[in-house]
Design a protein around this motif. Structure first.
Motif, mmCIF file in Angstrom:
data_model
loop_
_atom_site.group_PDB
_atom_site.id
_atom_site.type_symbol
_atom_site.label_atom_id
_atom_site.label_comp_id
_atom_site.label_asym_id
_atom_site.label_seq_id
_atom_site.Cartn_x
_atom_site.Cartn_y
_atom_site.Cartn_z
ATOM 1 N N MET A 70 8.999 17.904 -30.494
ATOM 2 C CA MET A 70 10.050 18.299 -31.432
ATOM 3 C C MET A 70 10.601 19.672 -31.085
ATOM 4 S SD MET A 70 11.414 16.487 -33.603
ATOM 5 C CE MET A 70 10.217 15.255 -33.243
ATOM 6 N N LYS A 71 9.723 20.581 -30.651
ATOM 7 C CA LYS A 71 10.191 21.925 -30.298
ATOM 8 C C LYS A 71 11.143 21.866 -29.106
ATOM 9 C CE LYS A 71 6.425 24.679 -32.194
ATOM 10 N NZ LYS A 71 5.066 25.175 -31.928
ATOM 11 N N ARG A 72 10.772 21.071 -28.108
ATOM 12 C CA ARG A 72 11.637 20.988 -26.934
ATOM 13 C C ARG A 72 12.962 20.306 -27.288
ATOM 14 N NH1 ARG A 72 10.673 22.057 -21.397
ATOM 15 N NH2 ARG A 72 12.485 21.348 -20.252
ATOM 16 N N ILE A 73 12.877 19.267 -28.090
ATOM 17 C CA ILE A 73 14.092 18.556 -28.502
ATOM 18 C C ILE A 73 15.024 19.498 -29.265
ATOM 19 C CG2 ILE A 73 14.909 16.809 -30.143
ATOM 20 C CD1 ILE A 73 12.668 14.980 -29.181
ATOM 21 N N ASN A 74 14.459 20.281 -30.162
ATOM 22 C CA ASN A 74 15.299 21.197 -30.939
ATOM 23 C C ASN A 74 16.029 22.187 -30.050
ATOM 24 O OD1 ASN A 74 14.730 20.003 -33.352
ATOM 25 N ND2 ASN A 74 13.131 21.451 -33.946
ATOM 26 N N MET A 75 15.407 22.578 -28.952
ATOM 27 C CA MET A 75 16.083 23.512 -28.055
ATOM 28 C C MET A 75 17.334 22.882 -27.461
ATOM 29 S SD MET A 75 12.833 25.418 -26.334
ATOM 30 C CE MET A 75 13.769 26.643 -25.402
ATOM 31 N N GLU A 76 17.311 21.554 -27.285
ATOM 32 C CA GLU A 76 18.517 20.872 -26.798
ATOM 33 C C GLU A 76 19.519 20.628 -27.920
ATOM 34 O OE1 GLU A 76 16.660 18.478 -23.010
ATOM 35 O OE2 GLU A 76 17.385 17.321 -24.696
ATOM 36 N N GLU A 77 18.989 20.393 -29.126
ATOM 37 C CA GLU A 77 19.887 20.099 -30.248
ATOM 38 C C GLU A 77 20.849 21.263 -30.509
ATOM 39 O OE1 GLU A 77 20.310 17.330 -31.621
ATOM 40 O OE2 GLU A 77 18.457 16.201 -31.340
ATOM 41 N N ALA A 78 20.417 22.482 -30.179
ATOM 42 C CA ALA A 78 21.278 23.631 -30.430
ATOM 43 C C ALA A 78 22.637 23.446 -29.746
ATOM 44 C CB ALA A 78 20.598 24.903 -29.946
ATOM 45 N N PHE A 79 22.626 22.894 -28.545
ATOM 46 C CA PHE A 79 23.890 22.639 -27.835
ATOM 47 C C PHE A 79 24.716 21.575 -28.561
ATOM 48 C CE2 PHE A 79 24.714 19.114 -24.572
ATOM 49 C CZ PHE A 79 26.098 19.225 -24.615
ATOM 50 N N HIS A 80 24.075 20.527 -29.042
ATOM 51 C CA HIS A 80 24.823 19.462 -29.721
ATOM 52 C C HIS A 80 25.578 20.024 -30.925
ATOM 53 C CE1 HIS A 80 21.457 16.576 -28.182
ATOM 54 N NE2 HIS A 80 22.051 17.253 -27.231
ATOM 55 N N PHE A 81 24.873 20.848 -31.668
ATOM 56 C CA PHE A 81 25.452 21.386 -32.893
ATOM 57 C C PHE A 81 26.597 22.349 -32.583
ATOM 58 C CE2 PHE A 81 25.300 24.473 -36.469
ATOM 59 C CZ PHE A 81 25.723 23.603 -37.462
ATOM 60 N N ARG A 82 26.389 23.240 -31.611
ATOM 61 C CA ARG A 82 27.455 24.191 -31.237
ATOM 62 C C ARG A 82 28.685 23.445 -30.743
ATOM 63 N NH1 ARG A 82 26.051 27.639 -33.797
ATOM 64 N NH2 ARG A 82 24.451 29.160 -33.309
ATOM 65 N N SER A 83 28.448 22.439 -29.933
ATOM 66 C CA SER A 83 29.576 21.680 -29.409
ATOM 67 C C SER A 83 30.302 20.974 -30.561
ATOM 68 C CB SER A 83 29.046 20.712 -28.345
ATOM 69 O OG SER A 83 29.766 19.522 -28.336
ATOM 70 N N GLY A 84 29.539 20.472 -31.535
ATOM 71 C CA GLY A 84 30.159 19.847 -32.702
ATOM 72 C C GLY A 84 30.985 20.840 -33.502
ATOM 73 N N GLU A 85 30.413 22.018 -33.742
ATOM 74 C CA GLU A 85 31.165 23.060 -34.456
ATOM 75 C C GLU A 85 32.445 23.389 -33.712
ATOM 76 O OE1 GLU A 85 27.883 26.071 -34.537
ATOM 77 O OE2 GLU A 85 28.703 26.479 -36.525
ATOM 78 N N ALA A 140 23.915 25.670 -25.358
ATOM 79 C CA ALA A 140 24.422 26.222 -26.620
ATOM 80 C C ALA A 140 25.173 27.535 -26.367
ATOM 81 C CB ALA A 140 23.268 26.439 -27.587
ATOM 82 N N ARG A 141 24.668 28.335 -25.449
ATOM 83 C CA ARG A 141 25.316 29.635 -25.257
ATOM 84 C C ARG A 141 26.713 29.504 -24.644
ATOM 85 N NH1 ARG A 141 24.363 30.539 -19.726
ATOM 86 N NH2 ARG A 141 22.333 29.746 -19.065
ATOM 87 N N GLY A 142 27.003 28.339 -24.073
ATOM 88 C CA GLY A 142 28.346 28.103 -23.550
ATOM 89 C C GLY A 142 29.397 28.027 -24.658
ATOM 90 N N TYR A 143 28.973 27.917 -25.896
ATOM 91 C CA TYR A 143 29.910 27.759 -27.021
ATOM 92 C C TYR A 143 29.860 28.912 -28.013
ATOM 93 C CZ TYR A 143 29.971 22.986 -25.278
ATOM 94 O OH TYR A 143 30.098 21.891 -24.470
ATOM 95 N N ARG A 144 28.748 29.650 -27.993
ATOM 96 C CA ARG A 144 28.470 30.559 -29.101
ATOM 97 C C ARG A 144 29.611 31.511 -29.415
ATOM 98 N NH1 ARG A 144 24.049 32.914 -28.266
ATOM 99 N NH2 ARG A 144 22.904 31.130 -29.104
ATOM 100 N N ARG A 145 30.133 32.208 -28.379
ATOM 101 C CA ARG A 145 31.119 33.253 -28.622
ATOM 102 C C ARG A 145 32.411 32.647 -29.196
ATOM 103 N NH1 ARG A 145 34.091 36.280 -24.733
ATOM 104 N NH2 ARG A 145 33.199 34.834 -23.243
ATOM 105 N N ASP A 146 32.848 31.555 -28.576
ATOM 106 C CA ASP A 146 34.048 30.862 -29.013
ATOM 107 C C ASP A 146 33.932 30.367 -30.442
ATOM 108 O OD1 ASP A 146 35.772 30.880 -26.921
ATOM 109 O OD2 ASP A 146 35.975 28.671 -26.890
ATOM 110 N N VAL A 147 32.789 29.781 -30.729
ATOM 111 C CA VAL A 147 32.578 29.213 -32.054
ATOM 112 C C VAL A 147 32.613 30.322 -33.101
ATOM 113 C CG1 VAL A 147 30.796 28.208 -33.533
ATOM 114 C CG2 VAL A 147 31.372 27.119 -31.365
ATOM 115 N N ARG A 148 31.958 31.413 -32.814
ATOM 116 C CA ARG A 148 31.922 32.505 -33.788
ATOM 117 C C ARG A 148 33.319 33.047 -34.023
ATOM 118 N NH1 ARG A 148 30.630 36.638 -36.633
ATOM 119 N NH2 ARG A 148 28.851 36.215 -37.958
ATOM 120 N N GLU A 149 34.038 33.203 -32.922
ATOM 121 C CA GLU A 149 35.400 33.744 -33.031
ATOM 122 C C GLU A 149 36.266 32.799 -33.883
ATOM 123 O OE1 GLU A 149 39.382 34.262 -32.432
ATOM 124 O OE2 GLU A 149 38.511 32.736 -31.086
#
Ligand code: FE2
Ligand code: FE2
Lengths: 272, 341, 203
Positions: free
Chosen positions: B167-182, C171-180
């Motif tokens: 779960m810890k390793r999976i969560n580290m990947e989930e961070a990208f999914h969420f940022r990309s969604g945002e 995730a860090r590929g998006y962080r700055r853009d998303v925050r902005e």
């Protein structure tokens, strides 16, 4: 050479687009397997390779954009200018795409076909990038040398499966041979020259020639096929009919393009 | 996107048959917050429930790759095409890692894949809804991956070591999914009227499944029942849902999205909607209100009558059957090799 | 709305019909370690299944090797692993005097980290030698020993992490853009509240 002479520019851009379009279409077709390919581990790896192809296309489109509009941006590093790369990837009519018929075709959702095509394309791309890494245009030579390392690891991957499945069960050997029989003739469309190929070749932008590249490709492909227990005969047409490299595509290609560009075309100017 | 494992957690009363001494030691370990490893003694009921939970979660990852996979061929830019492919690929990777955890609890992956496609085992409900536009991709990665992260963060505080590590390793990947969604939601809501409209419609489709994501309202005394006592689950469904709404409702409103109570037809299309009048902040508690999702629909979908259940299973089944020859061809290779020197 | 052609046209079988194929076993399990910087320690990454070690390495490179910048990948068959807690037992003991890799799990729940090498006759002796000479092994929760010549590792010039822009999958590929972009819609205090639930560890 740091800039392309004006009289060679269109030919040179066609060179870049033919490479990028091949990679985009192959990556496009292969990425569609994500979540569906055999064996979860291979599903993941096959998708990683598809991503590489699309990322390579992105870098090459970036370079093509900077060459076609040398004033738009200083330098010709390939990673920047995403909208210009996207406009090339999604914003052209079918006849402006210069990919070979080989990468456009549906794989019929047969993973043996997908794999054999990937293998033949990886070997072709490795040979082509090798040629490009000697280009007199330094930004291209550097980019090609970089991508070549990745291409070689793709070839290792595809070869690994080819040998194991070619020498696996009776069924797997038959499936692999059938895929090869179906694909071998079409693979020759990869070698169709684009308009102006001879000119960029003799200017040193694309050093070498078709016949030599065909020999290099066979020398890479045939030992692996032999190890896999598979057979194929390849013959290079000295004067191939006008096909994908010169913008002549099948009707199925337009349909494929409509699918690929469906969302982009809703608002081509917008950010997505 | 990932599965909430909640629905997989069922523990039968067979613990009464266990050696009382060992059971007491096990319960004491649980109460202390110790981790259990695969070879530690555990009640059969715990092993079975842990297997069901990990298998359900793995199934959810594998089926969860399908709805978004539909849009890989149509992603509107090279970066989005790469990101969506990588995202779906990650979900397959999560499934692969979670099947490993399940295998070590005693069931082969092949059996698990076969049970999944023949409907013997289940996967998360929210993957049975349709994904009709590109904006649904944005919304899934924001709301559903967002919900999955909130859930999986609490699962990483669980007691079963192999599952916790995964779960810890999976969560580290989930961070990208969420940022990309945002990033996609923000881009669409900053875009043309057409893009904002697509985004609102997708939000209307996914807000309900996101609320349902954490599972039905808790049974009374859930904290004393085995799933929570044994830390297979560490936070109640309703508490997770409360945290989710407090985070996402105000964010959606600030983005210019309107929260609706919707009515859907059998294909998952919205046929009627009205503003959710409860979607306001309660000044006293600080909590955001919401209208309960349609739990009848939830149980209907679980029983296999959702808009896309048949479609998802058919595609998964096709994938398994068409790829069978590949695994068959390389099975037992190592066993056939001569022993190492 | 049209679905992707492949997904729209795959041949369907009657869902009530039994599966056409017979059950088959699983492929062999391999544990994967990744090295995040040159000369750094090898860290447990996860498991995978593969036909053989050579394929396991190729598959590991394209999964665990692509989660984060990574200089080397190593795979070990589960049968080549001896674990101090009895979870794994070595299937074929190597000849006496073999070199062994030693990986330790400091506390329950931690990942395994390769901490050193020892020479010993047999796994039990290797375990003892590890406790005597490998840093942290004496107090570790669990020790793994592996005959060193059974571990399969990428070559120093193998390309694992890609040379193209990989920020699309991080995730860090998006962080700055998303925050902005968020700041166009929300004020700082609302945003800070929202961000409290963010994951703190990410690739
Ligand atoms: Fe996810
Ligand atoms: Fe996931």
């Amino acid at each position: 050479m740091q800039t392309i002479p004006a009289d060679l520019r269109d030919d040179f851009v066609r060179l870049l687009l033919s490479v990028a379009d091949d990679k985009l279409l192959l990556g496009h077709r292969n990425s569609d397997w994500t979540g569906l390919a055999p064996i979860l581990e291979e599903d993941i790896a096959f998708s990683a390779l598809a991503q590489d192809e699309i990322a390579h296309a992105q870098a090459l489109y970036g370079l093509a954009a900077s060459v076609s509009h040398p004033d738009a941006r200083a330098g010709a590093d390939a990673s920047g200018d995403a909208p210009a790369a996207d406009a090339l990837a999604f914003g052209r009519p079918a006849a402006a795409y210069l990919c070979a018929a080989f990468v456009e075709a549906d794989d019929g959702f047969d993973w043996a076909v997908a794999l054999v095509r990937r293998f033949l394309c990886d070997a072709f791309d490795a040979a082509r990038l090798q040629r490009l890494s000697g280009s007199g245009f330094a930004p291209l030579a550097h980019l090609a040398a970089r991508l070549l390392r990745e291409e070689r690891s793709h070839l290792e991957h595809a070869s690994g499966w080819l040998v194991r499945l070619g020498r696996g069960t009776t069924e797997s050997a038959a499936r692999m041979q059938a895929a090869l029989d179906r694909l071998a003739p079409a693979a020759m469309t990869l070698f169709e020259p684009f308009d102006g190929e001879d000119r960029v070749a003799s200017a040193g932008l694309y050093p070498g020639d078709r016949a030599t590249m065909f020999r290099t490709w066979r020398a890479a492909v045939e030992p692996v096929l032999a190890r896999a227990g598979l057979t194929a005969a390849f013959t290079l047409d000295p004067d191939p009919p006008r096909g994908g490299r010169r913008g002549v595509h099948s009707p199925a290609f337009s349909a494929q393009l409509d699918e690929m560009c469906e969302v982009f075309r809703l608002a081509p100017e917008a950010a997505w | 996107m990932s599965g909430s494992a909640n629905e997989g957690v069922v523990v039968d009363p067979m613990i009464r048959e266990e050696d009382p001494q060992r059971l007491a030691e096990f319960e004491a370990k649980m109460a202390r917050g110790d981790l259990i490893e695969a070879d530690d003694w555990m009640p059969k009921a715990y092993r079975d429930a842990m297997l069901r939970m990990a298998e359900h979660h793995a199934n959810s990852e594998i089926v969860g790759a399908l709805p978004e996979g539909e849009w890989i061929t149509r992603a509107p830019s090279l970066r989005r095409k790469l990101a969506l492919t990588a995202k779906v690929q990650d979900e397959v990777g999560h499934g692969q890692m979670l099947y490993r955890v399940s295998q070590d609890l005693g069931k082969s992956r092949d059996d698990m894949l076969r049970d999944l496609i023949t409907g013997k085992t289940k996967y998360h409900n929210c993957f049975n809804y349709p994904v009709p536009t590109w904006a649904d991709i944005a919304m899934i990665q924001w709301l559903i991956d967002g919900a999955a992260i909130m859930n999986q963060k609490t699962l990483a505080d669980g007691a079963y070591g192999p599952y916790v590590r995964t779960m810890k390793r999976i969560n580290m990947e989930e961070a990208f999914h969420f940022r990309s969604g945002e990033d996609m939601v923000l881009t669409l809501m900053s875009g043309t009227p057409l893009q904002r409209g697509m985004c609102q419609e997708a939000f209307d489709r996914w807000w309900g499944p996101a609320l349902m994501f954490f599972g039905p309202p808790d049974k009374p005394g859930a904290e004393h029942l085995p799933p929570m006592r044994w830390r297979m689950k560490t936070v109640k469904n309703d508490e997770l849902r409360r945290r989710f709404v407090n985070r996402f409702a105000p964010a959606a409103i600030d983005l210019g999205l309107r929260i609706h109570v919707v009515e859907k037809d059998g294909h998952g299309s919205v046929i009627a909607k009205r503003p959710d009048e409860r979607a306001v902040r309660d000044a006293a508690t600080g909590d955001w209100g919401y209208t309960e999702p349609d739990w009848n629909e939830f149980f209907r979908v679980i029983r296999g009558h959702g808009p896309c259940n048949a479609e998802r299973l058919a595609l998964r089944r096709f994938s398994y059957e068409q790829g069978h020859w590949v695994q068959q061809a390389v099975l037992g290779r190592r066993a056939g090799l001569p022993p190492a020197a | 709305m049209t679905m992707s052609r492949i997904r729209d046209h795959f041949p369907r079988t009657d869902p009530a019909a039994p599966l056409a194929s017979a059950p088959m076993g699983d492929l062999d399990p391999y544990v994967v370690f990744t090295q995040l910087r040159a000369n750094g320690p090898f860290l447990y990454a996860g498991w995978l299944e593969a036909p053989d070690a050579e394929m396991a390495l190729l598959l590991a490179r394209d999964h665990y090797g692509r989660d984060q910048v990574c200089t080397a990948v190593r795979v070990i068959h589960r049968a080549d692993l001896e674990s101090s807690d009895g979870l794994y037992t070595l299937a074929m003991p190597p000849p006496d005097g073999t070199e062994w890799l030693v990986a330790t799990q400091k506390r329950p729940g931690d990942i395994f980290i390769e901490m050193g090498r020892v020479r010993a006759a047999g796994p039990a002796a290797a375990m003892d030698a590890a406790r005597a000479s490998v840093p942290g092994a004496a107090t570790a929760h669990v020790i793994w020993v592996i005959p060193a010549d059974r571990a399969v590792t990428t070559a120093p010039d193998d390309l694992i992490w890609r040379t193209t822009d990989q920020t699309y999958r991080l995730a860090r590929g998006y962080r700055r853009d998303v925050r902005e972009k968020w700041t166009r819609f929300r004020d700082e205090s609302a945003l800070a509240e929202y961000e409290r639930d963010d994951l703190t560890e990410e690739f």
